[in-house]
Write a protein that holds these residues in place. Structure first.
Motif, short mmCIF file in Angstrom:
data_model
loop_
_atom_site.label_atom_id
_atom_site.label_comp_id
_atom_site.label_asym_id
_atom_site.label_seq_id
_atom_site.Cartn_x
_atom_site.Cartn_y
_atom_site.Cartn_z
N GLU A 22 0.83 -1.20 0.00
CA GLU A 22 0.00 0.00 0.00
C GLU A 22 0.87 1.25 0.00
O GLU A 22 0.56 2.23 -0.68
N TYR A 23 1.96 1.21 0.76
CA TYR A 23 2.88 2.34 0.84
C TYR A 23 3.48 2.62 -0.55
O TYR A 23 3.56 3.77 -0.97
N SER A 24 3.89 1.56 -1.23
CA SER A 24 4.46 1.71 -2.58
C SER A 24 3.44 2.33 -3.53
O SER A 24 3.80 3.18 -4.35
N SER A 29 1.51 7.14 -6.50
CA SER A 29 0.46 8.14 -6.71
C SER A 29 1.01 9.54 -6.47
O SER A 29 0.69 10.48 -7.21
N ARG A 30 1.81 9.68 -5.43
CA ARG A 30 2.40 10.99 -5.13
C ARG A 30 3.31 11.43 -6.27
O ARG A 30 3.28 12.60 -6.68
N GLN A 31 4.09 10.53 -6.82
CA GLN A 31 4.98 10.87 -7.93
C GLN A 31 4.18 11.32 -9.15
O GLN A 31 4.55 12.28 -9.83
N LYS A 32 3.09 10.62 -9.42
CA LYS A 32 2.23 10.99 -10.55
C LYS A 32 1.63 12.38 -10.33
O LYS A 32 1.60 13.20 -11.24
N ILE A 90 -2.52 12.66 0.16
CA ILE A 90 -1.59 11.53 -0.06
C ILE A 90 -0.43 11.61 0.93
O ILE A 90 -0.01 10.60 1.49
N GLU A 91 0.10 12.82 1.16
CA GLU A 91 1.21 12.99 2.10
C GLU A 91 0.80 12.53 3.51
O GLU A 91 1.57 11.87 4.20
N GLY A 98 3.58 4.99 6.94
CA GLY A 98 4.95 4.79 7.40
C GLY A 98 4.99 4.49 8.89
O GLY A 98 5.74 3.63 9.35
N LYS A 99 4.15 5.21 9.64
CA LYS A 99 4.09 4.98 11.09
C LYS A 99 3.56 3.57 11.39
O LYS A 99 4.08 2.88 12.25
N GLU A 100 2.51 3.16 10.65
CA GLU A 100 1.96 1.81 10.84
C GLU A 100 3.00 0.75 10.52
O GLU A 100 3.11 -0.26 11.23
#
Length: 121
Positions: A22-24, A29-32, A90-91, A98-100
């Protein structure tokens, strides 16, 4: 290692792998969105350089259709607003994810240490 501990370790590891996937996806998505933001910012800057009477065209399929400059500028500004909002969401999700992941990794590490402690005893 008891069967119960092995199953718990296996399920926690699977959960971590799911979180990593999910993180990947979120990072992609953020890069897009970053790419779209740069592109639309460039278009917005180009619109600012145009004269008021300049002709603007919009590509619809294979056809270029004339469009009012103010309408085109408004569309780009709305898109920029949407992309910026989406990037913020998204951020936040990336930070939460990341925390999870970190928490799950610690949990797995502790479980592995417990299993090794029992094995050594």
């Amino acid at each position: 290692m008891s069967e119960q501990q092995r199953k718990k370790l296996e399920s926690e590891t699977m959960a971590l792998q799911k979180l990593q996937k999910e993180y990947s996806t979120l990072v992609a998505s953020r890069q897009k969105l970053d790419s779209q933001l740069q592109e639309n910012t460039l278009v917005s800057n180009e619109f600012k350089l145009l004269n008021d009477g300049a002709r603007v065209y919009k590509m619809i399929g294979p056809v270029l259709v004339p469009q009012d400059k103010s309408e085109a500028t408004a569309n780009v500004e709305k898109r920029l607003e949407y992309i910026t909002d989406e990037l913020g969401r998204i951020e936040k999700r990336i930070a939460h994810q990341g925390k999870e992941q970190e928490e799950k990794s610690v949990e797995i590490f502790k479980l592995q240490m417990d299993i090794q402690g029992i094995s050594k005893a």
